[in-house]
Write an enzyme that holds these catalytic residues in place. Structure first.
Site, PDB file in Angstrom:
ATOM      1  N   HIS A   1      -0.494 -48.058  -3.238  1.00 61.10           N
ATOM      2  CA  HIS A   1      -0.928 -48.699  -4.490  1.00 61.10           C
ATOM      3  C   HIS A   1       0.215 -49.451  -5.187  1.00 61.10           C
ATOM      4  O   HIS A   1       0.450 -49.327  -6.381  1.00 61.10           O
ATOM      5  CB  HIS A   1      -1.687 -47.738  -5.415  1.00 61.10           C
ATOM      6  CG  HIS A   1      -0.956 -46.543  -5.969  1.00 61.10           C
ATOM      7  ND1 HIS A   1       0.345 -46.566  -6.391  1.00 61.10           N
ATOM      8  CD2 HIS A   1      -1.382 -45.280  -6.206  1.00 61.10           C
ATOM      9  CE1 HIS A   1       0.700 -45.384  -6.864  1.00 61.10           C
ATOM     10  NE2 HIS A   1      -0.336 -44.579  -6.743  1.00 61.10           N
TER      11      HIS A   1
ATOM     12  N   ASP B   1      -4.967 -39.600  -2.808  1.00 61.49           N
ATOM     13  CA  ASP B   1      -4.146 -39.357  -1.618  1.00 61.49           C
ATOM     14  C   ASP B   1      -4.178 -37.878  -1.225  1.00 61.49           C
ATOM     15  O   ASP B   1      -3.925 -37.536  -0.076  1.00 61.49           O
ATOM     16  CB  ASP B   1      -2.700 -39.846  -1.810  1.00 61.49           C
ATOM     17  CG  ASP B   1      -2.057 -39.351  -3.095  1.00 61.49           C
ATOM     18  OD1 ASP B   1      -2.762 -39.198  -4.099  1.00 61.49           O
ATOM     19  OD2 ASP B   1      -0.837 -39.133  -3.088  1.00 61.49           O
TER      20      ASP B   1
ATOM     21  N   HIS C   1       4.270 -34.484  -0.746  1.00 63.49           N
ATOM     22  CA  HIS C   1       4.718 -35.643   0.046  1.00 63.49           C
ATOM     23  C   HIS C   1       6.105 -35.348   0.614  1.00 63.49           C
ATOM     24  O   HIS C   1       6.991 -34.867  -0.107  1.00 63.49           O
ATOM     25  CB  HIS C   1       4.842 -36.898  -0.818  1.00 63.49           C
ATOM     26  CG  HIS C   1       3.548 -37.411  -1.363  1.00 63.49           C
ATOM     27  ND1 HIS C   1       2.555 -37.945  -0.579  1.00 63.49           N
ATOM     28  CD2 HIS C   1       3.093 -37.481  -2.640  1.00 63.49           C
ATOM     29  CE1 HIS C   1       1.539 -38.315  -1.353  1.00 63.49           C
ATOM     30  NE2 HIS C   1       1.834 -38.041  -2.593  1.00 63.49           N
TER      31      HIS C   1
HETATM   32 FE1  FEO Z   1      -0.389 -38.428  -7.767  1.00 65.73          FE
HETATM   33 FE2  FEO Z   1       0.485 -38.063  -4.465  1.00 65.73          FE
HETATM   34  O1  FEO Z   1      -0.629 -38.397  -5.907  1.00 65.73           O
END
Ligand code: FEO
Length: 392
Positions: A24, A82, A224
Site C-alpha cells: 500500500h 495483511d 512481519h
Molecule cells: Fe497494520 Fe501488518 O498490518
C-alpha cells in the site's frame, strides 16, 4: 514445510511474500512475511492469520502440525487485511474455533467479513488458559489501529505484538541470530519511520505500561519479518530511542528538477552543509522512493526541499512527498525550501505553506531563482546550506 520451532510446541506457521514490492505505497524492496504462530497445548491456539492469497499455504503449515478442526482459538491481534484477510478461509476449516479479539477488533472483523463468527472479546490483563500455557492480552489502541493488541505467552515469555517490532523482510531464516544484523536493523528502522513515526509518545507509554505489568519477553515474535530471540531488548531499546526522535547532525536535501536548475541549487546547498562537517544526503524524487526518503529523514536534524515551479505550483512529486511527510509529523527538524521558476513562481511559497500547516519549524527565507541560477544565486544556496548546518 520444515517445522519452525519458536519454543517447545510453539511454531511459526506463517508465509513469506518474496515478491511484494509495493505494500500500500510502502516500497518493500526486500519483500515481507506474514507471521502466524501455532501453540499446541491441551487447547490449540493459532495467533493471527495471513493475507488472503496465502491462506492455503498457512492452512498447509498448520495441518502439518494439527488437525484444523482441533483449533480451539484463533487470536486476531489486528484486523488490517495483511493479517486477517485469510481469516474467512481459515474459519471454513477451523470449524470449532473461537476468535479472540479486542472489542474494536470484533467490530472491525464484522465490518470486514460480516457477523459470521463466534468472537470472544478481551481487554488488557485478561488471560486465556490453554493448559500449561497462559495467554495474556494487552490492548494497544492506535498502535497502529484502534483494534491492535498484543498476546503474551507464559511461561515461555513470548510476546506476539503483531505489527510492532516487525520488519518488511523476506527471508528463508526466521530468527535474528540467523540474518545479517545490519539489514535487520535497517528494515526495522525503515518500518518504524514509515509506519510508527506519528505514534512516538504512545509507543513510549505502551512500553512502560507493558513493563509495569511484568511482561519481560525472552522472545518477541512480530507479525512481519524476523523473530527477536537472541536479544529482544535490542529492538525495544531501539524503539524507545526512535520514539524520542533522537537525530544526528545530518541534512537531507529532497528535490525534483525539470531542466536542471533546482538540481544545481541542491548540490550548492549540499556543498555548503558539507563545509560545516554535517552529513548530507541528496535525494531526488523520481530517483528515490518515498519510503527510503522518510527513512533518511527519520534521524536527520534538517530537511531542505527544492522544487521547480510548474503552472504556478510546486512540481507534483513534491506535493506527494509533502503530503506523506506531513501525515507522519516527524519531530525536531528544521525545514527550508528552495526552487527555480520561469515567470510567476509559486513552488517555494506553496511548499512553505504546506510545511507551516503541518506545524514544521521553518528556516526563513527560502531561495527562489529565475530560470538558471547565476554564480551569485549558487553562492546564496551554498550559504543557506552552510548556515543551516552550522545551526543544527
Ligand atoms: Fe497494520 Fe501488518 O498490518
Amino acid at each position: 514445510m520444515n517445522k519452525v520451532t519458536v519454543a517447545e510446541d510453539i511454531f511459526w506457521v506463517g508465509v513469506v511474500d518474496w515478491n511484494i514490492r509495493d505494500f500500500h505505497g510502502y516500497i518493500t524492496s526486500r519483500g515481507t512475511t506474514y507471521n502466524a504462530y501455532l501453540i499446541l497445548d491441551q487447547k490449540t491456539a493459532l495467533v493471527d492469520t495471513v493475507k488472503h492469497n496465502f491462506a492455503k499455504e498457512l492452512l498447509r503449515n498448520v495441518e502439518d502440525l494439527a488437525d484444523l478442526d482441533k483449533i480451539d482459538y484463533i487470536i486476531v491481534n489486528h484486523v488490517e487485511m495483511d493479517h486477517s484477510s485469510g481469516l474467512p478461509r481459515v474459519m471454513e476449516k477451523a470449524k470449532n474455533a473461537t476468535i479472540i479479539a479486542s472489542e474494536k477488533g470484533k467490530e472491525a472483523i464484522i465490518c470486514h467479513y460480516g457477523n459470521n463468527f463466534n468472537i470472544q472479546t478481551v481487554k488488557t490483563g485478561d488471560t486465556l488458559k490453554l493448559g500449561d500455557r497462559t495467554l495474556t492480552f494487552v490492548e494497544a489502541p492506535m498502535l497502529h489501529w484502534p483494534d491492535s493488541m498484543m498476546t503474551y505467552v507464559t511461561p515461555e515469555k513470548i510476546l506476539m505484538p503483531n505489527d510492532a517490532f516487525g520488519q518488511h523482510l523476506a527471508s528463508s531464516q526466521r530468527f535474528d541470530d540467523e540474518v545479517d544484523e545490519h539489514v535487520l536493523m535497517e528494515e526495522a528502522k525503515k518500518y518504524y519511520a514509515n509506519i510508527l513515526t506519528p505514534l512516538g509518545p504512545l509507543i513510549t507509554r505502551k512500553i512502560q505500561e507493558v513493563v509495569a505489568m511484568g511482561v519481560a519477553p525472552t522472545i518477541i515474535a512480530p507479525s512481519h519479518g524476523i523473530v527477536w530471540r537472541s536479544n529482544p531488548s535490542r529492538i525495544v531499546n531501539a524503539y524507545l530511542q526512535w520514539s524520542e526522535g533522537k537525530s544526528r547532525r545530518k541534512v537531507v536535501i529532497v528535490y525534483d528538477t525539470m531542466w536542471g536548475s533546482t538540481d544545481k541549487m541542491a548540490h550548492a546547498i549540499a556543498e555548503g552543509a558539507t563545509s560545516q562537517g554535517a552529513e548530507v544526503k541528496i535525494l531526488k524524487l523520481r530517483a528515490t522512493d518515498l519510503t527510503e526518503i522518510v527513512t533518511q529523514i527519520h534521524d536527520s536534524k534538517a530537511v531542505i526541499v527544492g522544487s521547480p515551479t510548474l503552472n504556478n505550483q510546486m512540481f507534483p512529486t513534491l506535493g506527494s512527498f509533502l503530503t506523506y511527510i506531513a501525515g507522519l509529523r516527524p519531530k525536531g527538524k528544521v525545514w527550508s525550501f528552495f526552487g527555480s521558476y520561469g515567470w510567476g513562481g509559486g513552488a517555494v511559497r506553496g511548499m512553505t505553506e504546506m510545511a507551516r500547516k503541518a506545524g514544521f519549524e521553518i528556516h526563513q527565507p527560502g531561495i527562489e531563482v529565475k530560470y538558471i541560477p547565476s554564480s551569485d544565486d549558487l553562492q546564496k544556496c551554498f550559504e543557506l546550506g552552510k548556515q543551516i548546518a552550522s545551526e543544527i
